[in-house]
Design an enzyme around this catalytic site. Structure first.
Site, PDB file in Angstrom:
ATOM      1  N   HIS A  94       0.825  -1.210   0.000  1.00 19.77           N
ATOM      2  CA  HIS A  94       0.000   0.000   0.000  1.00 19.77           C
ATOM      3  C   HIS A  94       0.862   1.264   0.000  1.00 19.77           C
ATOM      4  O   HIS A  94       2.075   1.200  -0.234  1.00 19.77           O
ATOM      5  CB  HIS A  94      -0.994  -0.038   1.164  1.00 19.77           C
ATOM      6  CG  HIS A  94      -1.729  -1.342   1.261  1.00 19.77           C
ATOM      7  ND1 HIS A  94      -2.681  -1.729   0.339  1.00 19.77           N
ATOM      8  CD2 HIS A  94      -1.591  -2.379   2.136  1.00 19.77           C
ATOM      9  CE1 HIS A  94      -3.115  -2.940   0.653  1.00 19.77           C
ATOM     10  NE2 HIS A  94      -2.473  -3.360   1.730  1.00 19.77           N
ATOM     11  N   GLU A 131      -1.527   0.403   8.101  1.00 18.86           N
ATOM     12  CA  GLU A 131      -0.736  -0.695   7.541  1.00 18.86           C
ATOM     13  C   GLU A 131       0.410  -0.159   6.690  1.00 18.86           C
ATOM     14  O   GLU A 131       1.529  -0.689   6.740  1.00 18.86           O
ATOM     15  CB  GLU A 131      -1.627  -1.606   6.696  1.00 18.86           C
ATOM     16  CG  GLU A 131      -0.881  -2.768   6.064  1.00 18.86           C
ATOM     17  CD  GLU A 131      -1.759  -3.603   5.147  1.00 18.86           C
ATOM     18  OE1 GLU A 131      -1.236  -4.569   4.559  1.00 18.86           O
ATOM     19  OE2 GLU A 131      -2.965  -3.281   5.001  1.00 18.86           O
ATOM     20  N   HIS A 187       3.107  -6.947   4.273  1.00 20.05           N
ATOM     21  CA  HIS A 187       1.739  -6.543   4.602  1.00 20.05           C
ATOM     22  C   HIS A 187       1.424  -6.857   6.060  1.00 20.05           C
ATOM     23  O   HIS A 187       2.188  -7.540   6.744  1.00 20.05           O
ATOM     24  CB  HIS A 187       0.727  -7.272   3.708  1.00 20.05           C
ATOM     25  CG  HIS A 187       0.711  -6.801   2.294  1.00 20.05           C
ATOM     26  ND1 HIS A 187      -0.164  -5.846   1.819  1.00 20.05           N
ATOM     27  CD2 HIS A 187       1.483  -7.158   1.237  1.00 20.05           C
ATOM     28  CE1 HIS A 187       0.064  -5.638   0.535  1.00 20.05           C
ATOM     29  NE2 HIS A 187       1.066  -6.420   0.155  1.00 20.05           N
ATOM     30  N   GLU A 269       1.941 -11.605   5.541  1.00 20.24           N
ATOM     31  CA  GLU A 269       0.997 -10.877   6.390  1.00 20.24           C
ATOM     32  C   GLU A 269       1.548 -11.026   7.799  1.00 20.24           C
ATOM     33  O   GLU A 269       1.441 -12.076   8.433  1.00 20.24           O
ATOM     34  CB  GLU A 269      -0.413 -11.466   6.278  1.00 20.24           C
ATOM     35  CG  GLU A 269      -1.046 -11.353   4.895  1.00 20.24           C
ATOM     36  CD  GLU A 269      -1.603  -9.963   4.607  1.00 20.24           C
ATOM     37  OE1 GLU A 269      -1.473  -9.070   5.482  1.00 20.24           O
ATOM     38  OE2 GLU A 269      -2.168  -9.762   3.512  1.00 20.24           O
TER      39      GLU A 269
END
Length: 305
Positions: A94, A131, A187, A269
């Site tokens: 992101h 995040e 992430h 993640e």
């Protein structure tokens, strides 16, 4: 302390008279020394490493020889230079300003199997720690650790450059164009409260449209398994309790960053930002350093084969 020097030598005890055997040995020693010096200058019989007085070489210093006749360093432990020339691409998930560019990140791009949004805003903790902030912080820490090992590291984006995105297809292309030896996308998840732990996402075998992951499935799996083990060991974080069936590994075919990659690549993640226990870890600077360390160890092991 008393001083003993050239002008202050203490009196020496009287030496006993030498016997016949002592005299004989004294006569033999100079001859033995002369023979030893000649031996060293000429070299031992059959020793091709002997050289002229005053010259040295790595081979004559005792290093083993390779088949080509040059000194071998196989007996030396690998150092940072052993990874010189290796390239790793880190993809911080992101972008902190994506929310200001909704039209751009909602634009659809081709991910090989279908079309998908360019990017998303990502998730955050309940306290508002984004995040994108987390992924950039861990990526910078990871970059530093890998560079200490001699690795060349490239980021898909870095803070405010670019102002949004890049799109998922561009993120994959950056790794491909760099001919990366390994690539990883960082992430953190946004699962329901109570879902805890981390998981590593591996590319599935995809051969459709512009996507063909068949060549990278096996090496990516090796990379992912190594990262999962080292990450767990470094951070103490558990494997995900809500996906991966307790293995910490998940295979997916719907992520453009994996589908379009032509180099070994995985996603991680790192934990669930929406769970308070995981969030306490993710927002802790010391723990994020452990996270970077674990990822780094997995990548380095993969690079060294």
């Amino acid at each position: 302390m008393s001083y003993v020097g050239p002008d202050f030598d203490p009196p020496q005890p009287r030496r006993p008279r030498r016997g016949p055997l002592t005299v004989a040995l004294a006569a033999l020693v100079p001859g033995a020394l002369i023979g030893w010096f000649v031996y060293e200058a000429v070299g031992a019989p059959g020793d091709s490493s002997g050289s002229a007085a005053g010259s040295t070489s790595s081979a004559s210093a005792g290093a083993p020889l390779s088949p080509s006749g040059t000194a071998s360093n196989d007996d030396k432990p690998p150092g940072p230079s052993s990874l010189k020339g290796k390239v790793v691409v880190i993809d911080p998930g992101h972008n902190a300003t994506n929310f200001q560019h909704t039209a751009e990140i909602n634009r659809k791009v081709n991910i090989g199997t279908n079309w998908k949004e360019c990017d998303t805003t990502g998730t955050s903790t309940n306290a508002g720690y984004a995040e994108a902030q987390f992924t950039m912080d861990v990526s910078h820490r990871l970059k530093t650790l890998l560079e200490r090992q001699g690795v060349t590291v490239k980021l898909t984006h870095d803070g405010d450059s670019p102002a949004w995105g890049p799109c998922v297809d561009q993120r994959a292309r950056i790794g491909n164009d760099a001919h990366a030896d390994a690539a990883i996308s960082i992430h953190a998840d946004g699962a329901p409260v109570g879902d805890r732990g981390f998981h590593v996402i591996l590319p599935g075998s995809v051969h459709a449209g512009s996507a063909d992951t068949r060549a990278i499935v096996a090496p990516s799996a090796t990379l992912g398994r190594g990262i999962a083990g080292d990450y767990r060991r470094a951070t103490g974080e558990q494997f995900s309790n809500y996906i991966g069936e307790g293995t910490g590994l998940v295979t997916r075919k719907d992520l453009g960053g994996l589908n379009l990659s032509t180099v070994p690549k995985v996603f991680i993640e790192c934990g669930n930002m929406r769970d308070s226990k995981d969030a306490a870890l993710l927002t802790n600077s010391a723990w994020r350093q452990k996270a970077a360390q674990g990822i780094s160890e997995g990548i380095v092991s993969f690079l060294r084969g």
